[in-house]
Enzyme design. Structure first.
Site, PDB file in Angstrom:
ATOM      1  N   GLN A   1       2.106  -6.058  -3.175  1.00  0.00           N
ATOM      2  CA  GLN A   1       2.545  -6.148  -1.787  1.00  0.00           C
ATOM      3  C   GLN A   1       3.844  -5.339  -1.596  1.00  0.00           C
ATOM      4  OE1 GLN A   1       1.497  -9.569  -3.241  1.00  0.00           O
ATOM      5  NE2 GLN A   1      -0.402  -8.531  -2.795  1.00  0.00           N
TER       6      GLN A   1
ATOM      7  N   LYS B   1       1.829   2.152  -5.132  1.00  0.00           N
ATOM      8  CA  LYS B   1       2.386   1.603  -6.379  1.00  0.00           C
ATOM      9  C   LYS B   1       1.490   1.917  -7.579  1.00  0.00           C
ATOM     10  CE  LYS B   1       2.400  -2.435  -4.341  1.00  0.00           C
ATOM     11  NZ  LYS B   1       2.140  -2.064  -2.935  1.00  0.00           N
TER      12      LYS B   1
ATOM     13  N   GLY C   1      -4.458  -4.240  -3.859  1.00  0.00           N
ATOM     14  CA  GLY C   1      -5.453  -3.207  -4.170  1.00  0.00           C
ATOM     15  C   GLY C   1      -4.672  -1.962  -4.547  1.00  0.00           C
ATOM     16  N   HIS C   2      -4.618  -1.643  -5.824  1.00  0.00           N
ATOM     17  CA  HIS C   2      -3.798  -0.530  -6.310  1.00  0.00           C
ATOM     18  C   HIS C   2      -4.707   0.612  -6.754  1.00  0.00           C
ATOM     19  CE1 HIS C   2      -0.181  -3.396  -7.176  1.00  0.00           C
ATOM     20  NE2 HIS C   2      -0.590  -3.421  -5.926  1.00  0.00           N
TER      21      HIS C   2
ATOM     22  N   ASP D   1       0.805  -1.226   0.000  1.00  0.00           N
ATOM     23  CA  ASP D   1       0.000   0.000   0.000  1.00  0.00           C
ATOM     24  C   ASP D   1       0.837   1.276   0.000  1.00  0.00           C
ATOM     25  OD1 ASP D   1      -2.211  -1.661   0.112  1.00  0.00           O
ATOM     26  OD2 ASP D   1      -2.287  -1.607   2.291  1.00  0.00           O
TER      27      ASP D   1
HETATM   28  P1  GDP Z   1      -0.707   0.348  -3.564  1.00  0.00           P
HETATM   29  O1  GDP Z   1      -1.300  -0.950  -3.110  1.00  0.00           O
HETATM   30  O2  GDP Z   1       0.766   0.424  -3.315  1.00  0.00           O
HETATM   31  O3  GDP Z   1      -1.041   0.684  -4.994  1.00  0.00           O
HETATM   32  O4  GDP Z   1      -1.350   1.493  -2.660  1.00  0.00           O
HETATM   33  P2  GDP Z   1      -2.920   1.612  -2.233  1.00  0.00           P
HETATM   34  O5  GDP Z   1      -3.685   2.077  -3.393  1.00  0.00           O
HETATM   35  O6  GDP Z   1      -3.376   0.380  -1.546  1.00  0.00           O
HETATM   36  O7  GDP Z   1      -2.823   2.706  -1.100  1.00  0.00           O
HETATM   37  C1  GDP Z   1      -2.280   3.961  -1.321  1.00  0.00           C
HETATM   38  C2  GDP Z   1      -3.350   5.016  -0.991  1.00  0.00           C
HETATM   39  O8  GDP Z   1      -2.744   6.272  -0.871  1.00  0.00           O
HETATM   40  C3  GDP Z   1      -4.398   5.165  -2.061  1.00  0.00           C
HETATM   41  O9  GDP Z   1      -5.610   5.528  -1.476  1.00  0.00           O
HETATM   42  C4  GDP Z   1      -3.850   6.306  -2.927  1.00  0.00           C
HETATM   43  O10 GDP Z   1      -4.871   7.016  -3.618  1.00  0.00           O
HETATM   44  C5  GDP Z   1      -3.229   7.166  -1.881  1.00  0.00           C
HETATM   45  N1  GDP Z   1      -2.053   7.946  -2.284  1.00  0.00           N
HETATM   46  C6  GDP Z   1      -1.060   7.618  -3.144  1.00  0.00           C
HETATM   47  N2  GDP Z   1      -0.105   8.571  -3.132  1.00  0.00           N
HETATM   48  C7  GDP Z   1      -0.502   9.499  -2.243  1.00  0.00           C
HETATM   49  C8  GDP Z   1       0.082  10.711  -1.761  1.00  0.00           C
HETATM   50  O11 GDP Z   1       1.167  11.115  -2.128  1.00  0.00           O
HETATM   51  N3  GDP Z   1      -0.652  11.405  -0.824  1.00  0.00           N
HETATM   52  C9  GDP Z   1      -1.849  10.986  -0.358  1.00  0.00           C
HETATM   53  N4  GDP Z   1      -2.455  11.723   0.556  1.00  0.00           N
HETATM   54  N5  GDP Z   1      -2.404   9.849  -0.789  1.00  0.00           N
HETATM   55  C10 GDP Z   1      -1.744   9.118  -1.708  1.00  0.00           C
HETATM   56  P1  IMO Z   2      -0.843  -4.177  -2.251  1.00  0.00           P
HETATM   57  O1  IMO Z   2      -0.359  -4.740  -3.569  1.00  0.00           O
HETATM   58  C1  IMO Z   2      -0.993  -4.564   2.084  1.00  0.00           C
HETATM   59  C2  IMO Z   2      -1.004  -8.639   3.725  1.00  0.00           C
HETATM   60  C3  IMO Z   2      -2.261  -9.074   4.448  1.00  0.00           C
HETATM   61  C4  IMO Z   2      -1.674 -10.053   5.444  1.00  0.00           C
HETATM   62  C5  IMO Z   2      -0.576 -10.733   4.643  1.00  0.00           C
HETATM   63  C6  IMO Z   2      -0.984 -12.051   4.009  1.00  0.00           C
HETATM   64  O2  IMO Z   2      -2.132  -3.460  -2.330  1.00  0.00           O
HETATM   65  O3  IMO Z   2       0.248  -3.410  -1.603  1.00  0.00           O
HETATM   66  P2  IMO Z   2      -2.513 -12.743   1.952  1.00  0.00           P
HETATM   67  O4  IMO Z   2      -3.906 -12.357   1.592  1.00  0.00           O
HETATM   68  O5  IMO Z   2      -1.487 -12.370   0.925  1.00  0.00           O
HETATM   69  O6  IMO Z   2      -2.400 -14.164   2.371  1.00  0.00           O
HETATM   70  O7  IMO Z   2      -2.177 -11.869   3.285  1.00  0.00           O
HETATM   71  O8  IMO Z   2      -0.207  -9.817   3.634  1.00  0.00           O
HETATM   72  N1  IMO Z   2      -1.210  -8.140   2.344  1.00  0.00           N
HETATM   73  C7  IMO Z   2      -1.169  -6.853   2.001  1.00  0.00           C
HETATM   74  N2  IMO Z   2      -1.015  -5.741   2.755  1.00  0.00           N
HETATM   75  N3  IMO Z   2      -1.083  -4.463   0.742  1.00  0.00           N
HETATM   76  C8  IMO Z   2      -1.199  -5.568  -0.028  1.00  0.00           C
HETATM   77  O9  IMO Z   2      -1.153  -5.517  -1.376  1.00  0.00           O
HETATM   78  C9  IMO Z   2      -1.300  -6.828   0.604  1.00  0.00           C
HETATM   79  N4  IMO Z   2      -1.454  -8.091   0.151  1.00  0.00           N
HETATM   80  C10 IMO Z   2      -1.384  -8.874   1.225  1.00  0.00           C
HETATM   81  O10 IMO Z   2      -2.887  -7.990   5.084  1.00  0.00           O
HETATM   82  O11 IMO Z   2      -1.064  -9.360   6.497  1.00  0.00           O
HETATM   83 MG    MG Z   3      -2.850  -1.622  -1.842  1.00  0.00          MG
END
Ligand code: GDP
Ligand code: IMO
Ligand code: MG
Length: 431
Positions: free
Chosen positions: A231, A17, A41-42, A14
């Site tokens: 991840q 990415k 979840g991207h 998270d």
């Molecule tokens: P990912 O799994 O690495 O793609 O990241 P996620 O989408 O799960 O979580 C990142 C969250 O932070 C999302 O809600 C993005 O919209 C948000 N986000 C990304 N970059 C920034 C930033 O620079 N500032 C803020 N406030 N939010 C951001």
């Molecule tokens: P993105 O790509 C954050 C965490 C879960 C749990 C552990 C194992 O959005 O960054 P799993 O379902 O893979 O067996 O869970 O890994 N986890 C993540 N945490 N971002 C993710 O993906 C994750 N994918 C798995 O919360 O701790």
């Molecule tokens: Mg994510």
């Protein structure tokens, strides 16, 4: 020789990415996912719209980009179909720009049920899995009995599915798990299974390819390719805080096996990290904050899981862990995300070492999960102002301190969720 660039999360996932892949996509011909599945979840935001991708690469919002789901990824047909339907509802049609590896493994409904049964059996030692069937699917891949995307076109697919289901149901029974209590996407098992098979039929309209040949040929032709990690390094099955990890190789090496590219073909390695830390699920988190500062990070950063909605745990930036991830991945460029979340902080702390078994150490020991590790914290002055287009002096100090500690330049700073909210820092690479 053209090289493939990698974009990897360096913390517990998270990091942002999706946003960065989307922002970089205009510079690439192909974006490819190489591991993980719908546990990811991207999030991508632009023009006031927000999309969350789980299986589909984050390059799809650029018309000129081909998107590849590589052999190392695992796919749940039902979740995949939901994703395509959601995109179609926003007039995003990706049928012709999405290619799927024949060798990618399938997550079946009983993989998801088994994930729930395993977690249920662990009781208070739960991994905190996203319950998408990730662990059981990679287990079957390694056990050499998994089903692959290419298999869905074969005549004995249903037979092989039933055989695997029988094995899973036996395992689930042994774990004393009651299938009647299980809901998958709010549906009882039988209904979900029916929907899943409909989604398998839906999947057949996509192009299944030998993706390793496709990727290597594209490189030979000079195409620019970006591999999108899921991840983060601290969730890696080998180097993460085992057993509180995911079941795939989330580091740079995973891109080689998950796409079939040789190490010598890797070019830039973009490592992305939040200006602080978050984690969902169980497992060690030395800099975790349980006070109002942690709450403020969660609130300012909207730190709730993109896949499960769970509140994310929050804490200060952990430099020994970041340096570890930089080492494992051979990071060439760092990108610091969500810096705006600390815009109203008077002071900011960073961990520079840990207290562990009465010693001060600056590495991650193998038993980090069972030993208490408290962070050694350095306090820095917050920039205490809103960032817009320009990096304030105190933030520059923070950035330089991190660069010096880990030994890699920070070439991009993100200050908001929108694809345009980034500041480039002068270095060897620019957007
Ligand atoms: P990912 O799994 O690495 O793609 O990241 P996620 O989408 O799960 O979580 C990142 C969250 O932070 C999302 O809600 C993005 O919209 C948000 N986000 C990304 N970059 C920034 C930033 O620079 N500032 C803020 N406030 N939010 C951001
Ligand atoms: P993105 O790509 C954050 C965490 C879960 C749990 C552990 C194992 O959005 O960054 P799993 O379902 O893979 O067996 O869970 O890994 N986890 C993540 N945490 N971002 C993710 O993906 C994750 N994918 C798995 O919360 O701790
Ligand atoms: Mg994510």
């Amino acid at each position: 020789m053209a090289k493939i660039d990698l974009l990897l999360g360096l913390q517990w996932g998270d990091e942002g990415k999706g946003k960065v892949v989307d922002a970089l996509t205009p510079h690439y011909d192909i974006v490819a996912r190489f591991q993980g599945g719908p546990n990811a979840g991207h999030t991508i935001e632009f023009d006031g719209k927000k999309f969350i991708l789980h299986t589909i690469p984050s390059g799809i919002f650029n018309d000129n980009c081909i998107n590849v789901i590589g052999n190392g990824v695992i796919i749940d047909a039902k979740i995949f179909k939901d994703e395509i339907d959601t995109l179609a509802a926003s007039n995003v049609d990706i049928k012709d720009s999405l290619l799927i590896s024949n060798k990618a493994h399938l997550i079946t409904p009983t993989h998801r049920a088994l994930d729930a049964a395993n977690e249920n059996a662990l009781q208070k030692n739960k991994i905190g899995s996203t319950l998408k069937g990730i662990g059981p699917t990679y287990t079957d891949k390694t056990a050499r009995r998994g089903l692959r995307i290419g298999d869905i076109c074969s005549d004995d697919f249903r037979n092989r599915y039933e055989n695997l289901k029988r094995i899973h149901l036996e395992q689930i029974r042994n774990l004393n798990f009651d299938m009647d209590t299980l809901l998958l996407d709010k549906m009882p098992f039988e209904e979900y299974e029916k929907t899943w098979f409909e989604a398998i039929e839906f999947l057949k309209q996509f192009q299944f390819i030998e993706s390793e040949y496709f990727i290597n040929k594209a490189l030979d032709e000079g195409k620019r390719i970006l591999a999108e990690g899921a991840q983060g390094s601290l969730l890696d099955v080998d180097f993460g805080s085992y057993p509180f990890v995911t079941s795939s190789s989330t580091i740079a090496a995973g891109a080689c096996s998950g796409l079939g590219v040789a190490p010598s073909r890797i070019g830039k390695v973009f490592g992305i990290f939040k200006a602080y830390c978050t984690r969902v699920g169980t497992g060690p988190f030395p800099t975790e904050l349980f006070d109002e500062v942690g709450e403020k990070l969660r609130k300012n950063g909207h730190e709730f899981g993109s896949t499960t909605g769970r509140p994310r745990r929050t804490g200060w930036l952990d430099l020994p862990a970041l340096k570890y991830a930089v080492m494992l991945n051979g990071v060439t460029n760092l990108m610091m995300m969500k810096s705006d979340v600390m815009d109203d902080f008077q002071e900011i702390k960073v961990a520079t070492a840990y207290n562990y078994k009465n010693n001060e150490i600056d590495y991650l020991p193998f038993d980090a999960c069972t030993q208490t590790m408290t962070p050694v914290l350095k306090t820095m002055r917050g920039w205490n102002q809103k960032i817009e287009n320009k990096i304030p002096r105190d933030q520059e100090n923070y950035i330089e301190y991190i660069e010096k500690y880990v030994g890699v330049p920070i070439t991009l700073v993100s200050y908001g969720p929108d694809r345009n909210e980034v500041i480039e820092r002068p270095a060897k690479y620019s957007l």
